[in-house]
Each structure stands twice: as C-alpha cells, then as structure tokens.
Design a protein around this motif. Structure first.
Motif, mmCIF file in Angstrom:
data_model
loop_
_atom_site.group_PDB
_atom_site.id
_atom_site.type_symbol
_atom_site.label_atom_id
_atom_site.label_comp_id
_atom_site.label_asym_id
_atom_site.label_seq_id
_atom_site.Cartn_x
_atom_site.Cartn_y
_atom_site.Cartn_z
ATOM 1 N N LEU A 137 0.598 -1.681 0.056
ATOM 2 C CA LEU A 137 -0.089 -0.199 0.303
ATOM 3 C C LEU A 137 0.747 0.879 -0.074
ATOM 4 C CD1 LEU A 137 -2.541 1.484 0.166
ATOM 5 C CD2 LEU A 137 -2.647 1.068 2.832
ATOM 6 N N MET A 138 1.573 0.968 0.829
ATOM 7 C CA MET A 138 2.894 2.587 0.658
ATOM 8 C C MET A 138 3.395 2.971 -0.885
ATOM 9 S SD MET A 138 6.322 3.010 3.066
ATOM 10 C CE MET A 138 7.012 4.330 3.614
ATOM 11 N N GLY A 139 4.107 1.777 -1.597
ATOM 12 C CA GLY A 139 4.137 1.355 -2.536
ATOM 13 C C GLY A 139 3.301 2.252 -3.123
ATOM 14 N N PHE A 140 2.273 1.389 -3.437
ATOM 15 C CA PHE A 140 0.814 2.531 -4.277
ATOM 16 C C PHE A 140 0.401 3.613 -3.580
ATOM 17 C CE2 PHE A 140 -3.290 2.497 -6.204
ATOM 18 C CZ PHE A 140 -3.685 1.460 -6.873
ATOM 19 N N LYS A 141 0.889 3.838 -2.493
ATOM 20 C CA LYS A 141 0.252 5.785 -3.165
ATOM 21 C C LYS A 141 1.376 6.614 -3.470
ATOM 22 C CE LYS A 141 -2.988 5.390 1.140
ATOM 23 N NZ LYS A 141 -3.905 5.977 0.911
ATOM 24 N N ILE A 142 2.765 6.032 -3.281
ATOM 25 C CA ILE A 142 3.749 7.128 -3.776
ATOM 26 C C ILE A 142 3.285 6.692 -5.002
ATOM 27 C CG2 ILE A 142 6.459 6.677 -4.440
ATOM 28 C CD1 ILE A 142 7.116 5.232 -1.547
ATOM 29 N N GLY A 143 3.208 5.442 -5.925
ATOM 30 C CA GLY A 143 2.950 5.848 -7.474
ATOM 31 C C GLY A 143 0.935 6.771 -7.623
ATOM 32 N N GLU A 144 0.241 6.796 -6.761
ATOM 33 C CA GLU A 144 -0.296 7.661 -7.342
ATOM 34 C C GLU A 144 -0.184 9.235 -6.856
ATOM 35 O OE1 GLU A 144 -4.369 5.450 -5.521
ATOM 36 O OE2 GLU A 144 -2.850 5.905 -3.863
ATOM 37 N N TYR A 145 0.718 9.041 -6.431
ATOM 38 C CA TYR A 145 0.999 10.689 -6.165
ATOM 39 C C TYR A 145 1.654 11.268 -7.493
ATOM 40 C CZ TYR A 145 0.519 11.723 -1.702
ATOM 41 O OH TYR A 145 -0.949 12.288 -0.120
ATOM 42 N N ILE A 146 2.671 10.178 -7.787
ATOM 43 C CA ILE A 146 3.827 10.146 -9.100
ATOM 44 C C ILE A 146 2.550 10.245 -10.245
ATOM 45 C CG2 ILE A 146 5.892 8.884 -10.714
ATOM 46 C CD1 ILE A 146 6.315 7.826 -8.225
ATOM 47 N N LYS A 147 1.627 9.481 -10.795
ATOM 48 C CA LYS A 147 0.589 9.231 -11.654
ATOM 49 C C LYS A 147 -0.442 10.535 -11.216
ATOM 50 C CE LYS A 147 -2.962 6.620 -13.822
ATOM 51 N NZ LYS A 147 -3.303 5.359 -13.120
ATOM 52 N N LYS A 148 -0.535 11.593 -10.026
ATOM 53 C CA LYS A 148 -1.218 12.916 -10.554
ATOM 54 C C LYS A 148 -0.688 13.771 -10.270
ATOM 55 C CE LYS A 148 -3.681 15.548 -6.733
ATOM 56 N NZ LYS A 148 -4.245 15.597 -5.769
ATOM 57 N N GLY A 149 0.605 13.549 -10.630
ATOM 58 C CA GLY A 149 1.641 14.759 -11.107
ATOM 59 C C GLY A 149 2.167 14.934 -12.843
ATOM 60 N N LYS A 150 2.006 13.132 -13.010
ATOM 61 C CA LYS A 150 1.857 12.920 -14.227
ATOM 62 C C LYS A 150 1.287 12.373 -15.031
ATOM 63 C CE LYS A 150 5.957 14.559 -15.922
ATOM 64 N NZ LYS A 150 6.360 15.567 -16.771
ATOM 65 N N LEU A 219 20.224 10.835 -13.838
ATOM 66 C CA LEU A 219 20.068 12.216 -14.771
ATOM 67 C C LEU A 219 20.529 12.948 -15.250
ATOM 68 C CD1 LEU A 219 18.489 14.337 -11.430
ATOM 69 C CD2 LEU A 219 17.081 14.027 -13.480
ATOM 70 N N ALA A 220 21.953 12.604 -15.366
ATOM 71 C CA ALA A 220 23.233 12.477 -16.517
ATOM 72 C C ALA A 220 22.576 12.271 -17.672
ATOM 73 C CB ALA A 220 24.775 12.373 -15.651
ATOM 74 N N ALA A 221 22.240 10.562 -17.654
ATOM 75 C CA ALA A 221 22.402 10.167 -18.593
ATOM 76 C C ALA A 221 21.121 10.021 -18.986
ATOM 77 C CB ALA A 221 22.812 8.724 -18.135
ATOM 78 N N ASN A 222 20.455 10.706 -18.947
ATOM 79 C CA ASN A 222 18.917 10.652 -18.820
ATOM 80 C C ASN A 222 18.725 12.254 -18.417
ATOM 81 O OD1 ASN A 222 17.994 7.369 -19.678
ATOM 82 N ND2 ASN A 222 19.268 7.924 -17.543
ATOM 83 N N PRO A 223 19.064 12.662 -18.874
ATOM 84 C CA PRO A 223 18.080 14.950 -19.370
ATOM 85 C C PRO A 223 16.924 14.749 -19.015
ATOM 86 C CG PRO A 223 19.903 14.339 -21.051
ATOM 87 C CD PRO A 223 19.564 13.151 -20.496
ATOM 88 N N LYS A 224 16.519 13.886 -19.440
ATOM 89 C CA LYS A 224 14.399 14.168 -20.016
ATOM 90 C C LYS A 224 13.605 13.537 -19.693
ATOM 91 C CE LYS A 224 14.675 16.232 -25.233
ATOM 92 N NZ LYS A 224 14.290 15.369 -26.342
ATOM 93 N N LEU A 225 14.549 12.716 -18.179
ATOM 94 C CA LEU A 225 13.635 11.358 -16.843
ATOM 95 C C LEU A 225 12.535 12.428 -16.431
ATOM 96 C CD1 LEU A 225 14.329 9.002 -15.782
ATOM 97 C CD2 LEU A 225 14.980 10.615 -13.374
ATOM 98 N N ASP A 226 12.040 11.898 -16.078
ATOM 99 C CA ASP A 226 10.317 12.266 -15.580
ATOM 100 C C ASP A 226 9.751 12.297 -14.204
ATOM 101 O OD1 ASP A 226 9.385 13.985 -17.648
ATOM 102 O OD2 ASP A 226 8.414 11.850 -18.697
ATOM 103 N N ALA A 227 10.656 11.206 -13.502
ATOM 104 C CA ALA A 227 10.821 11.048 -12.232
ATOM 105 C C ALA A 227 11.220 10.076 -11.624
ATOM 106 C CB ALA A 227 8.676 10.667 -12.286
ATOM 107 N N PHE A 228 11.484 10.088 -10.186
ATOM 108 C CA PHE A 228 11.967 9.160 -9.643
ATOM 109 C C PHE A 228 10.616 8.664 -8.245
ATOM 110 C CE2 PHE A 228 15.902 11.931 -9.999
ATOM 111 C CZ PHE A 228 17.272 9.917 -10.257
#
Length: 329
Positions: A137-150, A219-228
């Motif tokens: 559930l903890m990971g699921f909630k982290i995923g929900e916040y990331i998905k809400k942002g993107k 980040l250096a290898a993927n300058p267009k990365l969207d999320a951690f």
C-alpha cells in the motif's frame, strides 16, 4: 544476644534470596544500527521498557553495525535464537531468503515474528505474525502521487535498497501497479505510459550518499527523465544536503510537476525537504510505534494469545502543502 540473632537471620535470608533473576529478553533484530529509521524503533523499544519496569520481560534492541551486512544480521539472529534468556524475537530481515534459512536451521522453540520487513510469502509460516507497514500500500500511494503529477506517464527510475529486502520489493511492486493499473509487472516498458530507464531500478544497500550519487548519474544519462520513485528515504534522511544540492536547481520543475519525486518515509530532514518543495510527496511509516508495540505482541505470542497477522501500523502522507499536520502523533 537478640541483636546478634537478628543479624544472623538477616544474613541467612539474604543468602537464600540470591541474585535478582535476569529478565527474559524480547529481542528486536534490525537490518543495521546505522539507520535513523531503526533508531526510531529503538526509541519505541526503550519507551516500552520504561513503562514496564516491573515486568519479567525486557525489550532488547540489536543488529549489525551496517545495513549492508546481511550475513551479520543472519548471524545475530542465529545467536539470539540460541540463547537461554531469549523469550521471543522480532526480526526486520535485510535479506528475506537468508533470514528464512537461518530460522529453519535454528529451529527455534520461542516465538519468532517479523517487524518492518517480512519474509517472502512462501516462508511466512516460519514466523507468527508481521508487525509494521503495509508495504504494498505504501508503494501504491507513492505511485498514485507520481501518477497524479504526471497523468500521461513518462520515464521513471526506481531507487531501491537491498536486492533481497521483501518490504522494498513490495513497495516497488505497489508503485508499478498504481502507475499502470496492472498487477505484477516486474518492469515498466510503456504500460500506462510509463517506462523505466536503463540502469533502473538502482539498488543502494540503504546508503543515502550512494542513492544521491545514483540519481545524479541517472539524471546525467537521462536529461529528459520525468520522475523518481524512491522506495526508502535513505537519500533524503541519510544525505540531506547532497540531496538538496542535486534538486534545488530543479525546484521550479518539481513545483510545476514537470518533474515528480515520490519518496518513502518522513524521518530526519525529510519533512523539511518536503516543505522546501524538493520532493513531490512523502509516504511515511511509523517506526517508533513498531518498536513500542513489538514487545507487547511478543508477550501475547509467548502466552498463546490470538494475534492478528499482519498487524499494520499505518501511514503518514506529506506534501509541501500538508507538512505542518501530516505526521500522526
């Protein structure tokens, strides 16, 4: 004459009483003593001791010096299970399979439970119950916040801890499930619009500095990365200043959800970092409560009382807008 008899009687009684009996040990074994998260568990254990000073039991906290010492934790578990004064053991397994094998080998006669991190599902019969976070559930909630942002997805890198830590693996699975709307994907390859970049997930052995360096490299290898997606708060509470140095230049991107960071835990500097706007959301555990509750659960197991499995301790969710009220006291 009467005085001499009284003195002799007192001496005999004192000899007969013998030394005070040592308390039976309710042992908590954590992944490593170098982690502030586990120190919060320790403080909960000590609070229980203070409130139960007259008990026959004592909460005893131990673990290897470093969270990277999986073999050291297994050795400690083997040792405490072989001690005569051990009444019960609560373990936070760094390597779930290794600890499971250690318990099998020890074949303990005392109750064993897990704390903070569990054994793999196929080994769950080796412990009486699990006390701690609902890690999926903890990971699921982290995923929900990331998905809400993107909401349309993007590229992401997952930061994990030890490769064999069941709690972290469950969080990562929960995050992937929330992002994609699918169950059980081991890697994201465009599902739900999300793709994990090459070199991810990164396993940091719970080392904060290593986590920040890994994110710098990604980040250096993927300058267009969207999320951690950070499955443990090690980079934030273990290396707070390097973390700030890395993400301060990205503060505006984080504020606008151009870049999204969902992270675990709410300890150390993490809440302050959220207030500074350098993380999108934190989903925190309650380690003090784990350490405080564990001795009572172990005593119930010793006495044969019914104990739920699992026993969850709840979550706290913090964003920049809620940091003043997000922690459950």
């Amino acid at each position: 004459m009467r005085k001499s008899l009284l003195l002799i009687t007192a001496a005999v009684l004192a000899l007969g009483a013998g030394p005070a009996l040592a308390k039976k040990q309710l042992v908590i074994v954590v992944k490593g003593l170098d982690n502030p998260f586990f120190e919060a568990i320790h403080q909960g254990c000590e609070k229980w001791n203070k409130e139960n000073a007259s008990s026959d039991y004592e909460c005893f906290y131990t673990g290897p010096a470093s969270t990277s010492d999986e073999a050291g934790e297994a050795q400690i578990v083997q040792d405490v299970l072989g001690k005569a004064d051990t009444a019960a053991v609560a373990i936070s397994p760094s390597n779930a399979k290794l600890i499971a094998q250690t318990i099998k080998t020890a074949n303990p006669s005392v109750p064993v439970m897990t704390l903070d991190a569990d054994l793999a599902a196929e080994d769950s019969a080796l412990r009486k119950t699990y006390l701690g976070t609902d890690n999926y559930l903890m990971g699921f909630k982290i995923g929900e916040y990331i998905k809400k942002g993107k909401p349309n997805g993007g590229t992401i890198c997952t930061i994990e801890g030890n490769t064999g830590a069941d709690n972290i693996l469950r969080r990562a699975q929960g995050m992937r499930d929330a992002l994609t709307g699918q169950k059980g994907l081991a890697e994201l390859k465009g599902e739900g619009g999300w793709t994990e970049v090459a070199g991810c997930p990164v396993f940091t052995n719970d080392d904060g500095a290593k986590g920040v360096q890994a994110m710098t490299d990604i980040l250096a290898a993927n300058p267009k990365l969207d999320a951690f997606g950070i499955m443990g708060g090690w980079p934030l509470f273990g290396a707070p200043q390097p973390y700030r140095d890395l993400f301060k230049p990205m503060a505006e991107k984080i504020a606008s959800n151009e870049f999204v960071i969902g992270a675990a835990d709410t300890i150390g500097d993490e809440v302050a970092i959220a207030k500074e706007g350098l993380v999108t959301a934190l989903v925190g555990q309650r380690p003090f409560e784990m350490g405080y509750k564990a001795p009572s659960v172990m005593i119930d197991l010793i006495e044969g009382k019914p104990v739920e499995d699992p026993v969850f301790t709840g979550l706290d969710e913090c964003t920049k807008d809620t940091v003043d009220t997000c922690i459950q006291k």
